[in-house]
Scaffold this motif. Structure first.
Motif, PDB file in Angstrom:
ATOM      1  N   LEU A  51       1.317  -3.729  57.641  1.00 45.78           N
ATOM      2  CA  LEU A  51       2.579  -3.174  57.238  1.00 45.78           C
ATOM      3  C   LEU A  51       2.568  -3.094  55.651  1.00 45.78           C
ATOM      4  O   LEU A  51       3.228  -2.236  55.230  1.00 45.78           O
ATOM      5  N   ILE A  52       2.189  -4.460  55.192  1.00 48.86           N
ATOM      6  CA  ILE A  52       2.089  -4.446  53.680  1.00 48.86           C
ATOM      7  C   ILE A  52       1.277  -3.155  53.055  1.00 48.86           C
ATOM      8  O   ILE A  52       1.430  -2.561  52.240  1.00 48.86           O
ATOM      9  N   GLY A  53       0.203  -3.089  53.795  1.00 52.25           N
ATOM     10  CA  GLY A  53      -0.858  -1.868  53.406  1.00 52.25           C
ATOM     11  C   GLY A  53      -0.043  -0.696  53.622  1.00 52.25           C
ATOM     12  O   GLY A  53      -0.275   0.200  52.692  1.00 52.25           O
ATOM     13  N   VAL A  54       0.541  -0.254  54.722  1.00 50.88           N
ATOM     14  CA  VAL A  54       0.938   1.170  55.079  1.00 50.88           C
ATOM     15  C   VAL A  54       2.168   1.346  54.163  1.00 50.88           C
ATOM     16  O   VAL A  54       2.584   2.220  53.617  1.00 50.88           O
ATOM     17  N   GLY A  55       2.974   0.136  53.837  1.00 50.96           N
ATOM     18  CA  GLY A  55       4.289   0.393  52.994  1.00 50.96           C
ATOM     19  C   GLY A  55       3.777   0.650  51.578  1.00 50.96           C
ATOM     20  O   GLY A  55       4.321   1.480  51.007  1.00 50.96           O
ATOM     21  N   ALA A  56       2.581   0.212  51.276  1.00 47.15           N
ATOM     22  CA  ALA A  56       2.342   0.320  49.687  1.00 47.15           C
ATOM     23  C   ALA A  56       1.672   1.774  49.618  1.00 47.15           C
ATOM     24  O   ALA A  56       1.972   2.529  48.630  1.00 47.15           O
ATOM     25  N   VAL A  57       0.958   2.224  50.616  1.00 46.93           N
ATOM     26  CA  VAL A  57       0.283   3.718  50.602  1.00 46.93           C
ATOM     27  C   VAL A  57       1.407   4.534  50.645  1.00 46.93           C
ATOM     28  O   VAL A  57       1.302   5.686  50.151  1.00 46.93           O
ATOM     29  N   THR A  58       2.552   4.338  51.558  1.00 47.01           N
ATOM     30  CA  THR A  58       3.498   5.206  51.659  1.00 47.01           C
ATOM     31  C   THR A  58       4.252   5.341  50.263  1.00 47.01           C
ATOM     32  O   THR A  58       4.646   6.562  50.047  1.00 47.01           O
ATOM     33  N   MET A  59       4.701   4.298  49.725  1.00 43.06           N
ATOM     34  CA  MET A  59       5.356   4.412  48.191  1.00 43.06           C
ATOM     35  C   MET A  59       4.552   5.206  47.441  1.00 43.06           C
ATOM     36  O   MET A  59       4.860   5.978  46.568  1.00 43.06           O
TER      37      MET A  59
END
Length: 263
Positions: A59-67
């Protein structure tokens, strides 16, 4: 007319990517919350379940990439950079596919997670030892769950009869966090003494809540998984809109550039 269409598309894409950036921050926040939360049932899960920790990092990785994608989309839209928009579209498609796969995995693994939680809690109750400092964090979290949800054990207080310490004391002690007596309200963890009237003590004699925590905990898990899936679905919808708008903007930029070529 073409110039006006280009401006409208550009500003709409910027707006959607700004929202996309914010939702990415929310997903990242969920992942961080799972890792650092120490006051709810999440801490019990993340201490005992490696899969939940892996999920939190995802989730942290997906959130960072999404940002990051939201930021690239905003820059590409404002500056009308076609190569940046092309990179943005490609990455967005990959992220969208990954989110769909992750969402389906979470949805279809709910029953497996419930079974894992059931085994985990039963083991926790059986091995509960207030004198073991190594287990204090996870045991305090479970005490918090029982106190806040006004429940006792997993199926019911009878689960505590599997605890070796209570068995050795002939059930003359009970978990303090299960207590339904106000005088024990200052005790948030450990065991409280029950003084019998010269007879054998059973679980039915304990001044504790009679309902188990299973339904409440499973409902809590269902609600939180629903929130996470809802946020991911919202991000996916915005991603689709972003892809459509980015493709439209690229086409309009191409037409605008073509119309400026001397004939």
């Amino acid at each position: 007319m073409g110039s006006n269409c280009l401006k409208v598309t550009k500003y709409f894409l910027f707006l959607f990517n700004l929202l996309f950036f914010i939702l990415g921050a929310v997903i990242l926040g969920f992942g961080v919350w799972i890792l650092v939360d120490k006051s709810s049932f999440i801490s019990v899960l993340q201490t005992s379940s490696e899969s939940l920790k892996v999920g939190a990092y995802i989730l942290i990785g997906v959130g960072a990439v999404t940002m990051l994608m939201g930021f690239l989309g905003c820059v590409g839209a404002v500056n009308e950079v076609r190569c940046l928009l092309g990179l943005y579209i490609t990455c967005l498609l990959l992220i969208l596919l990954a989110q769909v796969a992750a969402g389906l995995l979470i949805y279809f693994q709910q029953d497996a997670l419930k079974a894992e939680v059931s085994i985990m809690v039963r083991d926790l109750i059986r091995d509960y030892d207030p004198y073991d400092p190594d287990k204090k964090s996870i045991q305090d979290a479970w005490d918090y769950v029982q106190e806040q949800l006004t429940c006792c054990g997993w199926i019911g207080p009878q689960n505590w009869t599997e605890n070796e310490i209570l068995l050795n004391r002939s059930l003359t002690y009970y978990p303090c966090s299960c207590s339904n007596v106000s005088v024990d309200s200052q005790h948030k963890s450990g065991f409280c003494e029950y003084v019998p009237n010269n007879r054998t003590v059973s679980v039915a004699d304990w001044p504790v809540y009679t309902k188990g925590c299973m339904k409440n905990v499973q409902s809590w898990l269902q609600d939180n998984l629903g929130i996470i899936l809802g946020v991911c679905t919202g991000v996916a919808v915005i991603e689709l809109l972003g892809i459509v708008l980015a493709i439209s903007l690229c086409k309009n930029i191409h037409r605008e550039e073509y119309s400026k070529v001397p004939k």
